[in-house]
Write a protein that holds these residues in place. Sequence first.
Motif, PDB file in Angstrom:
ATOM      1  N   ARG A  72       0.814  -1.220   0.000  1.00 51.36           N
ATOM      2  CA  ARG A  72       0.000   0.000   0.000  1.00 51.36           C
ATOM      3  C   ARG A  72       0.846   1.269   0.000  1.00 51.36           C
ATOM      4  O   ARG A  72       0.342   2.335  -0.364  1.00 51.36           O
ATOM      5  CB  ARG A  72      -0.928   0.019   1.223  1.00 51.36           C
ATOM      6  CG  ARG A  72      -2.035  -0.991   1.172  1.00 51.36           C
ATOM      7  CD  ARG A  72      -3.238  -0.582   2.010  1.00 51.36           C
ATOM      8  NE  ARG A  72      -2.931  -0.123   3.345  1.00 51.36           N
ATOM      9  CZ  ARG A  72      -2.891  -0.904   4.430  1.00 51.36           C
ATOM     10  NH1 ARG A  72      -3.098  -2.212   4.304  1.00 51.36           N
ATOM     11  NH2 ARG A  72      -2.640  -0.392   5.617  1.00 51.36           N
ATOM     12  N   THR A  73       2.098   1.196   0.384  1.00 50.18           N
ATOM     13  CA  THR A  73       2.938   2.404   0.381  1.00 50.18           C
ATOM     14  C   THR A  73       3.179   2.922  -1.024  1.00 50.18           C
ATOM     15  O   THR A  73       3.503   4.105  -1.214  1.00 50.18           O
ATOM     16  CB  THR A  73       4.297   2.134   1.038  1.00 50.18           C
ATOM     17  OG1 THR A  73       5.044   1.196   0.243  1.00 50.18           O
ATOM     18  CG2 THR A  73       4.139   1.605   2.452  1.00 50.18           C
ATOM     19  N   GLY A  74       3.061   2.047  -2.027  1.00 50.11           N
ATOM     20  CA  GLY A  74       3.390   2.421  -3.394  1.00 50.11           C
ATOM     21  C   GLY A  74       4.873   2.335  -3.682  1.00 50.11           C
ATOM     22  O   GLY A  74       5.294   2.506  -4.842  1.00 50.11           O
ATOM     23  N   ASN A  75       5.669   2.044  -2.658  1.00 46.51           N
ATOM     24  CA  ASN A  75       7.119   1.895  -2.819  1.00 46.51           C
ATOM     25  C   ASN A  75       7.599   0.624  -2.122  1.00 46.51           C
ATOM     26  O   ASN A  75       8.425   0.675  -1.194  1.00 46.51           O
ATOM     27  CB  ASN A  75       7.850   3.109  -2.226  1.00 46.51           C
ATOM     28  CG  ASN A  75       7.452   4.410  -2.898  1.00 46.51           C
ATOM     29  OD1 ASN A  75       7.706   4.611  -4.083  1.00 46.51           O
ATOM     30  ND2 ASN A  75       6.809   5.281  -2.133  1.00 46.51           N
ATOM     31  N   PRO A  76       7.101  -0.525  -2.540  1.00 42.63           N
ATOM     32  CA  PRO A  76       7.434  -1.768  -1.838  1.00 42.63           C
ATOM     33  C   PRO A  76       8.922  -2.101  -1.849  1.00 42.63           C
ATOM     34  O   PRO A  76       9.404  -2.789  -0.935  1.00 42.63           O
ATOM     35  CB  PRO A  76       6.615  -2.826  -2.586  1.00 42.63           C
ATOM     36  CG  PRO A  76       6.340  -2.228  -3.927  1.00 42.63           C
ATOM     37  CD  PRO A  76       6.206  -0.768  -3.695  1.00 42.63           C
ATOM     38  N   ASP A  77       9.660  -1.622  -2.839  1.00 37.21           N
ATOM     39  CA  ASP A  77      11.088  -1.925  -2.903  1.00 37.21           C
ATOM     40  C   ASP A  77      11.891  -1.222  -1.807  1.00 37.21           C
ATOM     41  O   ASP A  77      13.068  -1.529  -1.599  1.00 37.21           O
ATOM     42  CB  ASP A  77      11.656  -1.533  -4.278  1.00 37.21           C
ATOM     43  CG  ASP A  77      11.126  -2.424  -5.391  1.00 37.21           C
ATOM     44  OD1 ASP A  77      10.639  -3.528  -5.074  1.00 37.21           O
ATOM     45  OD2 ASP A  77      11.176  -1.999  -6.560  1.00 37.21           O
ATOM     46  N   ASP A  78      11.256  -0.301  -1.097  1.00 39.82           N
ATOM     47  CA  ASP A  78      11.942   0.397  -0.010  1.00 39.82           C
ATOM     48  C   ASP A  78      11.958  -0.415   1.284  1.00 39.82           C
ATOM     49  O   ASP A  78      12.593  -0.016   2.262  1.00 39.82           O
ATOM     50  CB  ASP A  78      11.270   1.744   0.281  1.00 39.82           C
ATOM     51  CG  ASP A  78      11.454   2.745  -0.849  1.00 39.82           C
ATOM     52  OD1 ASP A  78      12.314   2.489  -1.721  1.00 39.82           O
ATOM     53  OD2 ASP A  78      10.744   3.772  -0.861  1.00 39.82           O
ATOM     54  N   TYR A  79      11.257  -1.557   1.292  1.00 40.19           N
ATOM     55  CA  TYR A  79      11.085  -2.331   2.522  1.00 40.19           C
ATOM     56  C   TYR A  79      11.583  -3.763   2.345  1.00 40.19           C
ATOM     57  O   TYR A  79      11.629  -4.300   1.228  1.00 40.19           O
ATOM     58  CB  TYR A  79       9.607  -2.359   2.936  1.00 40.19           C
ATOM     59  CG  TYR A  79       9.054  -0.990   3.209  1.00 40.19           C
ATOM     60  CD1 TYR A  79       9.048  -0.470   4.498  1.00 40.19           C
ATOM     61  CD2 TYR A  79       8.553  -0.203   2.170  1.00 40.19           C
ATOM     62  CE1 TYR A  79       8.550   0.798   4.750  1.00 40.19           C
ATOM     63  CE2 TYR A  79       8.058   1.067   2.411  1.00 40.19           C
ATOM     64  CZ  TYR A  79       8.062   1.571   3.703  1.00 40.19           C
ATOM     65  OH  TYR A  79       7.580   2.833   3.941  1.00 40.19           O
ATOM     66  N   VAL A  80      11.891  -4.391   3.462  1.00 41.47           N
ATOM     67  CA  VAL A  80      12.263  -5.804   3.487  1.00 41.47           C
ATOM     68  C   VAL A  80      11.451  -6.499   4.570  1.00 41.47           C
ATOM     69  O   VAL A  80      11.439  -6.043   5.730  1.00 41.47           O
ATOM     70  CB  VAL A  80      13.771  -5.994   3.784  1.00 41.47           C
ATOM     71  CG1 VAL A  80      14.087  -7.478   3.946  1.00 41.47           C
ATOM     72  CG2 VAL A  80      14.620  -5.384   2.686  1.00 41.47           C
ATOM     73  N   ILE A  81      10.761  -7.568   4.207  1.00 40.09           N
ATOM     74  CA  ILE A  81      10.078  -8.418   5.185  1.00 40.09           C
ATOM     75  C   ILE A  81      10.987  -9.612   5.450  1.00 40.09           C
ATOM     76  O   ILE A  81      11.471 -10.252   4.522  1.00 40.09           O
ATOM     77  CB  ILE A  81       8.707  -8.886   4.666  1.00 40.09           C
ATOM     78  CG1 ILE A  81       7.791  -7.673   4.454  1.00 40.09           C
ATOM     79  CG2 ILE A  81       8.067  -9.865   5.653  1.00 40.09           C
ATOM     80  CD1 ILE A  81       6.441  -8.013   3.848  1.00 40.09           C
ATOM     81  N   SER A  82      11.237  -9.895   6.700  1.00 43.79           N
ATOM     82  CA  SER A  82      12.209 -10.920   7.078  1.00 43.79           C
ATOM     83  C   SER A  82      11.849 -12.291   6.518  1.00 43.79           C
ATOM     84  O   SER A  82      10.676 -12.665   6.443  1.00 43.79           O
ATOM     85  CB  SER A  82      12.317 -11.011   8.603  1.00 43.79           C
ATOM     86  OG  SER A  82      11.095 -11.477   9.165  1.00 43.79           O
ATOM     87  N   ASP A  83      12.881 -13.041   6.120  1.00 45.57           N
ATOM     88  CA  ASP A  83      12.677 -14.435   5.743  1.00 45.57           C
ATOM     89  C   ASP A  83      12.473 -15.296   6.987  1.00 45.57           C
ATOM     90  O   ASP A  83      11.729 -16.281   6.953  1.00 45.57           O
ATOM     91  CB  ASP A  83      13.887 -14.958   4.960  1.00 45.57           C
ATOM     92  CG  ASP A  83      14.013 -14.316   3.582  1.00 45.57           C
ATOM     93  OD1 ASP A  83      12.956 -13.982   2.997  1.00 45.57           O
ATOM     94  OD2 ASP A  83      15.147 -14.123   3.115  1.00 45.57           O
TER      95      ASP A  83
END
Length: 311
Positions: free
Chosen positions: A227-238
């Motif tokens: 929803r941020t429109g910038n998903p590449d700015d974030y990392v969800i942990s493996d």
Amino acid sequence: MIIERLLAKPSSSGGIRPAMRLMLLLLLGAIAGADSAGAQAPTSTIDRIRETGVMRVGYGTTAPFSFKETDGSIAGYSIDLCNELAGEIAGPMGVGTVRVEYVPRTPANRIQLLNDGDIDIECNASTSSPDRRKVASFAPPHFIAQTHFVTLKKSGIHTIDDLRGKTVSVVLGTVNVGQILQFSRDKKLGLAAVPVADVQAAFDLVEDGSVSAFAMDDVLLRSMVIRTGNPDDYVISDEPLGDPAPYGFMTRIDDPAFAALVADSLVRIYQGPKMMEIYDKWFMRPIRGGRYSLDLPMSDDLKAAMGISAR
């Protein structure tokens, strides 16, 4: 009982004076009234819905499960299922229709609202944990999630060990609070938990750099990042912070008849012809006005929990 023995003595034989007798009578009446009120069972949910024709549904702010749209309507995957539930229970209850009334709830007050009778069922994304099952009844699972954490990519945090000495936001009233603190103790990470009231506020603390990470269920993290429109700015942990756990709709712990009706009705819905359509609407197709899609197919574990045959 001491009070009754005192009252039995006449004042002429060394008993209590009239004024004291009156006070004791009032006290005895108050005790009897309290005992009677305490022994009186609350009106069953089924009886109340029969009388009013209304099922009160607790909803949250966690898309895609339950949330308020910009036009003020209440929507979501859980809401669609509970709307189906309202139609499903009408027949067994012997009423023509059951209308849904939406009541806002928070992670911190959801169980209190249930057990105080302010809502009949909580329709959102509540994890069915052993501790929660002591204070609320859970319906058969409608989703299975797992706790992870999200960080800004530029932070360089990717693993649980990378969180050592960092700040992590958590939402009050969620199982994620205990999970992140347990990890911190077990691995001697020295984490500082920052508790906040709701999911979006906890995510915002990561977005503006106030905390290093936010621990929450993977599906909710995925939704917020997209929803941020910038998903590449974030990392969800493996790495997960806990085992996979089911979401279930909660009903009052002391009302097994309604809990059984809800469970039986939901099983029919889960195994009925509309279930995959409802799931795909929220997890496979564009939502929120076409702004994003989660692209999250139903897992085999969820299909098994719902009794849905592999297709």
